[in-house]
Design an enzyme around this catalytic site. Sequence first.
Site, mmCIF file in Angstrom:
data_model
loop_
_atom_site.group_PDB
_atom_site.id
_atom_site.type_symbol
_atom_site.label_atom_id
_atom_site.label_comp_id
_atom_site.label_asym_id
_atom_site.label_seq_id
_atom_site.Cartn_x
_atom_site.Cartn_y
_atom_site.Cartn_z
ATOM 1 N N GLU A 82 0.846 -1.016 0.505
ATOM 2 C CA GLU A 82 -0.039 -0.256 0.356
ATOM 3 C C GLU A 82 1.132 1.534 -0.075
ATOM 4 O OE1 GLU A 82 -3.295 -0.074 2.975
ATOM 5 O OE2 GLU A 82 -3.443 2.551 2.639
ATOM 6 N N LYS A 274 -7.234 -0.331 11.819
ATOM 7 C CA LYS A 274 -6.490 -0.965 10.341
ATOM 8 C C LYS A 274 -5.213 -0.113 9.813
ATOM 9 C CE LYS A 274 -6.044 -1.027 5.651
ATOM 10 N NZ LYS A 274 -5.251 0.202 4.933
ATOM 11 N N ASP A 290 4.290 -15.108 12.211
ATOM 12 C CA ASP A 290 2.610 -15.522 11.636
ATOM 13 C C ASP A 290 1.686 -14.463 11.334
ATOM 14 O OD1 ASP A 290 0.231 -15.989 11.392
ATOM 15 O OD2 ASP A 290 0.980 -18.187 12.683
ATOM 16 N N HIS A 389 -2.464 11.028 0.125
ATOM 17 C CA HIS A 389 -2.784 9.176 -0.374
ATOM 18 C C HIS A 389 -3.033 9.455 -1.839
ATOM 19 C CE1 HIS A 389 -3.747 5.478 0.783
ATOM 20 N NE2 HIS A 389 -4.104 5.325 0.159
#
Length: 437
Positions: A82, A274, A290, A389
């Site tokens: 991202e 998030k 993991d 962004h």
Amino acid sequence: MSQNQFQAYYKKSRQERIDILVNQQQITEDQGAFLKNGEGLTNEIADNMIENALSTYRLPYGLGLNFLINNREVQIPMVTEEPSVIAAASNGGKIVQQAGGFKAQVNQRLMTGQIAFTGVEHESQALDFEKWVAEVSNNLLAVANDAYPSIVERGGGAKSIRSHYYPTTADNASFFVIYLTIDTKEAMGANMMNTMLEALKTYILNHVDFIPGLEGLMAILSNYALEATATATCEIPAHLLNKGDVQGTEVARKIALASQLAQVDVYRATTHNKGIMNGVDAFVLATGNDWRAVEAGIHAYATRDGHYRGLAMWSYNADRELLTGTLTLPLALGAVGGSIGIHPTVQVTKSILGQTDAKSLMEIAVSLGLAQNFAAIKALVSEGIQAGHMQLQAKSLAIQAGAQGDQEINQLVSALEKANHKNLATASALLEKLRNI
Ligand code: NDP
């Protein structure tokens, strides 16, 4: 090692960025060549890691900068697809660095696993079973430790055992669950835990003769890692948030409000978290850990009082003009085990980090999560997320449209930044125009 070497790092070429790490002896020349060639995981290793392997799937590997954690400068390797995640982390890190950095600590580092039994049909049987577990707990811990003696030799091993009865449910199923907590030292510990649990399950089934229908349903590590948490805090004077005409005090007040919103509104809480995971996952991947285990544990932790809530909290003291952030996460990270010793890029991560024991990894992950959350909500309550962004998105669009080489990519990015509607069609049209000039 000095952060000055990393000034305007983003403006340098990829080769130059790698050379800086080599010159500072953070990585070896061989590791530098390995990064330059984009080697990564080989097909041969991949074939030995998973089943039905076909190839490898690559993701960008970059560096989060400007982190001061417990007075130590840290450059943080991150794996993410991202755009803007690494820029945001570095931006958040920089402001916190100016304010004295993150204070991070590991609260505890123990793992818990469970053995679930069925066939305990009456409350009285459950009470007898509970009493038995308490009475022979030392024996049970010894059985667990005997099943994996090397962890005891390393100073870890089984520490405590407890049980809980879940009486009959609507489907006529009741469960008696035994929880084992072990110190897995530098490993995440799934396999050592599972080995101990299997041994315990067999021992218990052989010794509990007072419950005729007792059956072992499963024995497995739990990813609800409540006893492996780390906390990061930071204090930011509001003036560090001044930007142009915008007062830092206003930004700080709104950041605190945004964190309160994430306490009550699950829509916001999910996105708040998030943002934290943008950093945490990227770091967990770069360390070969993991990430599904970490994700599952963190989201369960976010609902621990029965309501899903934002994990990072910010408060603003208007009298002192001080913004305080805090984040606690369950982070069952290991420094050894699993694919950590196998993936060649993880060895580069370890070199860059310098300090790579499990507790240091946890402290870095939680600090990075807090920086990422800070950068995201700071942008949201001030200029909005889209401005920054889209700037980075423009580069992805330029590449997708087919721009090649730094010069053409940069030209197309500049043209795209001026366009009203930044999408692939616009990028392709602008590229065609550029090439026809
Ligand atoms: P390993 O099975 O690789 O065990 C850790 C290894 O590290 C052991 O062989 C141990 O050696 C060695 N070791 C060396 N130094 C140390 C030290 N200082 N402290 C502790 N161990 C040391 O890995 P884990 O048990 O950590 O399991 C992790 C893997 O399990 C991950 O790949 C994960 O994806 C997977 N997994 C996850 C599950 C889940 O999350 N629910 C379930 C099942 C698997 P020695 O044996 O000599 O002590």
